[in-house]
Design a protein around this motif. Sequence first.
Motif, PDB file in Angstrom:
ATOM      1  N   ALA A 184      29.358  19.528 -36.244  1.00 18.78           N
ATOM      2  CA  ALA A 184      30.537  19.056 -36.973  1.00 18.78           C
ATOM      3  C   ALA A 184      31.664  20.074 -36.915  1.00 18.78           C
ATOM      4  CB  ALA A 184      30.169  18.763 -38.426  1.00 18.78           C
ATOM      5  N   GLY A 185      31.315  21.359 -36.921  1.00 17.45           N
ATOM      6  CA  GLY A 185      32.341  22.388 -36.800  1.00 17.45           C
ATOM      7  C   GLY A 185      33.094  22.273 -35.489  1.00 17.45           C
ATOM      8  N   ILE A 186      32.364  22.040 -34.413  1.00 14.55           N
ATOM      9  CA  ILE A 186      32.993  21.904 -33.096  1.00 14.55           C
ATOM     10  C   ILE A 186      33.845  20.640 -33.026  1.00 14.55           C
ATOM     11  CG2 ILE A 186      32.519  21.587 -30.639  1.00 14.55           C
ATOM     12  CD1 ILE A 186      29.954  23.274 -31.103  1.00 14.55           C
ATOM     13  N   VAL A 187      33.295  19.516 -33.493  1.00 18.29           N
ATOM     14  CA  VAL A 187      34.040  18.255 -33.463  1.00 18.29           C
ATOM     15  C   VAL A 187      35.274  18.342 -34.352  1.00 18.29           C
ATOM     16  CG1 VAL A 187      33.937  15.800 -34.004  1.00 18.29           C
ATOM     17  CG2 VAL A 187      31.992  16.911 -32.917  1.00 18.29           C
ATOM     18  N   PHE A 188      35.136  18.981 -35.509  1.00 15.95           N
ATOM     19  CA  PHE A 188      36.270  19.164 -36.412  1.00 15.95           C
ATOM     20  C   PHE A 188      37.390  19.948 -35.725  1.00 15.95           C
ATOM     21  CE2 PHE A 188      38.361  22.078 -39.411  1.00 15.95           C
ATOM     22  CZ  PHE A 188      38.960  21.177 -40.271  1.00 15.95           C
ATOM     23  N   ALA A 189      37.022  20.993 -34.994  1.00  9.59           N
ATOM     24  CA  ALA A 189      38.029  21.793 -34.295  1.00  9.59           C
ATOM     25  C   ALA A 189      38.776  20.965 -33.264  1.00  9.59           C
ATOM     26  CB  ALA A 189      37.367  22.994 -33.622  1.00  9.59           C
ATOM     27  N   ILE A 190      38.061  20.117 -32.539  1.00  7.48           N
ATOM     28  CA  ILE A 190      38.687  19.324 -31.486  1.00  7.48           C
ATOM     29  C   ILE A 190      39.508  18.173 -32.052  1.00  7.48           C
ATOM     30  CG2 ILE A 190      38.236  17.823 -29.506  1.00  7.48           C
ATOM     31  CD1 ILE A 190      35.722  19.520 -28.980  1.00  7.48           C
ATOM     32  N   GLU A 191      38.906  17.434 -33.014  1.00  4.51           N
ATOM     33  CA  GLU A 191      39.528  16.194 -33.482  1.00  4.51           C
ATOM     34  C   GLU A 191      40.574  16.429 -34.562  1.00  4.51           C
ATOM     35  OE1 GLU A 191      37.974  11.785 -34.777  1.00  4.51           O
ATOM     36  OE2 GLU A 191      36.979  13.518 -35.663  1.00  4.51           O
ATOM     37  N   GLU A 192      40.242  17.242 -35.566  1.00  2.00           N
ATOM     38  CA  GLU A 192      41.126  17.369 -36.723  1.00  2.00           C
ATOM     39  C   GLU A 192      42.102  18.532 -36.575  1.00  2.00           C
ATOM     40  OE1 GLU A 192      43.026  16.511 -40.137  1.00  2.00           O
ATOM     41  OE2 GLU A 192      41.571  15.307 -39.050  1.00  2.00           O
ATOM     42  N   MET A 193      41.612  19.704 -36.186  1.00  2.00           N
ATOM     43  CA  MET A 193      42.481  20.874 -36.089  1.00  2.00           C
ATOM     44  C   MET A 193      43.379  20.818 -34.868  1.00  2.00           C
ATOM     45  SD  MET A 193      42.244  23.012 -38.607  1.00  2.00           S
ATOM     46  CE  MET A 193      42.990  24.418 -37.793  1.00  2.00           C
ATOM     47  N   GLY A 194      42.793  20.434 -33.729  1.00  4.21           N
ATOM     48  CA  GLY A 194      43.564  20.477 -32.499  1.00  4.21           C
ATOM     49  C   GLY A 194      44.269  19.172 -32.178  1.00  4.21           C
ATOM     50  N   ARG A 195      43.586  18.040 -32.488  1.00  9.10           N
ATOM     51  CA  ARG A 195      44.078  16.707 -32.148  1.00  9.10           C
ATOM     52  C   ARG A 195      44.174  16.485 -30.642  1.00  9.10           C
ATOM     53  NH1 ARG A 195      43.812  12.476 -35.792  1.00  9.10           N
ATOM     54  NH2 ARG A 195      43.642  13.501 -37.789  1.00  9.10           N
ATOM     55  N   THR A 196      44.058  17.557 -29.876  1.00  3.62           N
ATOM     56  CA  THR A 196      43.962  17.447 -28.424  1.00  3.62           C
ATOM     57  C   THR A 196      42.930  18.462 -27.953  1.00  3.62           C
ATOM     58  OG1 THR A 196      45.773  19.046 -28.136  1.00  3.62           O
ATOM     59  CG2 THR A 196      46.353  16.718 -28.058  1.00  3.62           C
ATOM     60  N   TYR A 197      42.225  18.162 -26.869  1.00  7.64           N
ATOM     61  CA  TYR A 197      41.192  19.056 -26.366  1.00  7.64           C
ATOM     62  C   TYR A 197      41.805  20.132 -25.488  1.00  7.64           C
ATOM     63  CZ  TYR A 197      36.971  20.677 -24.092  1.00  7.64           C
ATOM     64  OH  TYR A 197      35.953  21.457 -23.628  1.00  7.64           O
ATOM     65  N   GLU A 198      41.474  21.362 -25.791  1.00  7.69           N
ATOM     66  CA  GLU A 198      41.958  22.495 -25.012  1.00  7.69           C
ATOM     67  C   GLU A 198      40.748  23.192 -24.406  1.00  7.69           C
ATOM     68  OE1 GLU A 198      44.380  24.967 -27.453  1.00  7.69           O
ATOM     69  OE2 GLU A 198      45.591  23.318 -28.189  1.00  7.69           O
ATOM     70  N   ALA A 199      40.535  23.001 -23.112  1.00  8.33           N
ATOM     71  CA  ALA A 199      39.336  23.515 -22.461  1.00  8.33           C
ATOM     72  C   ALA A 199      39.247  25.032 -22.534  1.00  8.33           C
ATOM     73  CB  ALA A 199      39.318  23.056 -20.995  1.00  8.33           C
ATOM     74  N   ARG A 200      40.379  25.718 -22.555  1.00  9.25           N
ATOM     75  CA  ARG A 200      40.344  27.181 -22.547  1.00  9.25           C
ATOM     76  C   ARG A 200      39.834  27.765 -23.856  1.00  9.25           C
ATOM     77  NH1 ARG A 200      46.896  28.297 -22.611  1.00  9.25           N
ATOM     78  NH2 ARG A 200      47.331  27.326 -24.648  1.00  9.25           N
ATOM     79  N   THR A 201      39.796  26.957 -24.913  1.00  8.68           N
ATOM     80  CA  THR A 201      39.333  27.462 -26.203  1.00  8.68           C
ATOM     81  C   THR A 201      37.891  27.077 -26.502  1.00  8.68           C
ATOM     82  OG1 THR A 201      40.106  25.508 -27.412  1.00  8.68           O
ATOM     83  CG2 THR A 201      41.667  27.331 -27.126  1.00  8.68           C
ATOM     84  N   ASN A 202      37.248  26.299 -25.619  1.00 10.94           N
ATOM     85  CA  ASN A 202      35.915  25.819 -25.964  1.00 10.94           C
ATOM     86  C   ASN A 202      34.908  26.958 -26.080  1.00 10.94           C
ATOM     87  OD1 ASN A 202      35.733  26.433 -23.262  1.00 10.94           O
ATOM     88  ND2 ASN A 202      35.059  24.406 -22.606  1.00 10.94           N
ATOM     89  N   GLY A 203      35.060  27.997 -25.261  1.00 15.75           N
ATOM     90  CA  GLY A 203      34.157  29.143 -25.366  1.00 15.75           C
ATOM     91  C   GLY A 203      34.330  29.893 -26.674  1.00 15.75           C
ATOM     92  N   LEU A 204      35.592  30.060 -27.098  1.00 12.59           N
ATOM     93  CA  LEU A 204      35.852  30.731 -28.367  1.00 12.59           C
ATOM     94  C   LEU A 204      35.238  29.954 -29.531  1.00 12.59           C
ATOM     95  CD1 LEU A 204      39.632  31.721 -27.955  1.00 12.59           C
ATOM     96  CD2 LEU A 204      37.672  33.263 -27.880  1.00 12.59           C
ATOM     97  N   VAL A 205      35.472  28.653 -29.553  1.00  9.89           N
ATOM     98  CA  VAL A 205      34.967  27.826 -30.645  1.00  9.89           C
ATOM     99  C   VAL A 205      33.446  27.848 -30.677  1.00  9.89           C
ATOM    100  CG1 VAL A 205      34.800  25.457 -31.491  1.00  9.89           C
ATOM    101  CG2 VAL A 205      36.998  26.346 -30.703  1.00  9.89           C
TER     102      VAL A 205
END
Length: 450
Positions: A184-205
């Motif tokens: 849920a933390g990962i999905v929350f970051a993508i869907e709610e915080m970012g609203r768009t997927y940023e591939a360069r941040t997936n490792g950080l998240v």
Amino acid sequence: MSFTYKKTKLFRRSRVLWGSLDRWRPRLVFWAGALAIGVVSVGFAKMADWAQHVFTGLTTGGSWNFLLPLVLAPAGFTLSAWLAMRYFPNAQGSGIPQAIAARHLPREEDRGRLLSLKLAFGKILLTILGLLGGGSIGREGPTVQVGASIMLQAARWGGMAHARGLILAGSAAGIAAAFNTPLAGIVFAIEEMGRTYEARTNGLVLTAVILSGLAAIALIGNYTYFGMTEEVVRTTRDWMMIVTCGVAGGILGAGFSAAALHLTLRIRRWTQVDRMRRALLLAAGCGLATAVIGIAFGGATFGTGYEQARGAIEGEAVSPLFFAGKLASTFLAMISGIPGGIFAPSLAVGAGLGSSIAVLFGTSIGLGAIFGMAGYFAGVVQAPMTAFVIILEMTGNHDNVIAIMAAAMLGYVTSRMISREPLYHGLSRNFIAEAIRINRAQQRNETEAR
């Protein structure tokens, strides 16, 4: 000759080694920040539980103790609002809008007004104070602001760039550690915080979620937030209940979101005349109304609502109108100006709504609570993937994946038909607008000084 050559070669290797250590320093600081989020989240959870137990202990047991909230709630709300305005500006409310706004602000100074270690400390302190006053608030949203603040500070210490990605990672780590829900933390970051997927941040998240989750598990062990339930959808009436929970949850969630956005804007304009006095009057009034509602419902609407939601999921009947009282108390806490989130209270509202619908259909109260949570939560935040993943992880009910997804999607679609603007993103615009206003005022002052 040979000795000199070997010495020179060893010196060069040492320089390469030390150079690599310098390159590793940002990573080490980032990892330490992620671990710190997990540790702080656990401490925050323990203090929040303690605050609720203290409030419950003070307001139960004696013949007149049930009236004590009439004093504690207004006093706690007023003190929390005053401390937030006086010492911790921008700590008010959930904390998620602040983190979203910080990702959109390009200047470090502007981000620092919304995310800092001072604000993280104030957020924790004042959320605890709000729970001591019986506020219908949660710690999960505040944990997002705390996590983002810790990670942004780690970026400063480690000399790291990509501040937006680090804010995203800190926010995801906060949600994951608060609920013990890494997905849920990962999905929350993508869907709610970012609203768009940023591939360069997936490792950080992903790294931040893993490390914060490991720290939390090391301290309190692995657990399911609302316990385990093995109820399964079987009958046509169950599916009719799911549709009803999704649609009704979406309607209530959209109403809550739209009313909060509209009234928040009106309150900001109303308090501009005499900001401190009017803000404190509002907080005291909201605290008093919260106390009255809590007394009317026998104390059930005070606090996060965790016990009521868990009880409903385990099949215990709650008051048919509990969801209405909890929704009203959560709304009052939100507009009062005190720090505190709506995640846990919203889940309690949804659980109460779903259990009441289940009673009407003559189906499982536990299932109704789960689908009510999915529908209402998706309706409030308009993030259906986050809603179904977080509820799936919190209940461990993997046999009903499709049904939970359906309830969340129905809640989201219904909510979008009524209110087009997501709650957190609508609230974040207030902080962005305030940053722009401050910057323009500074530019005018600099121009006049020249």
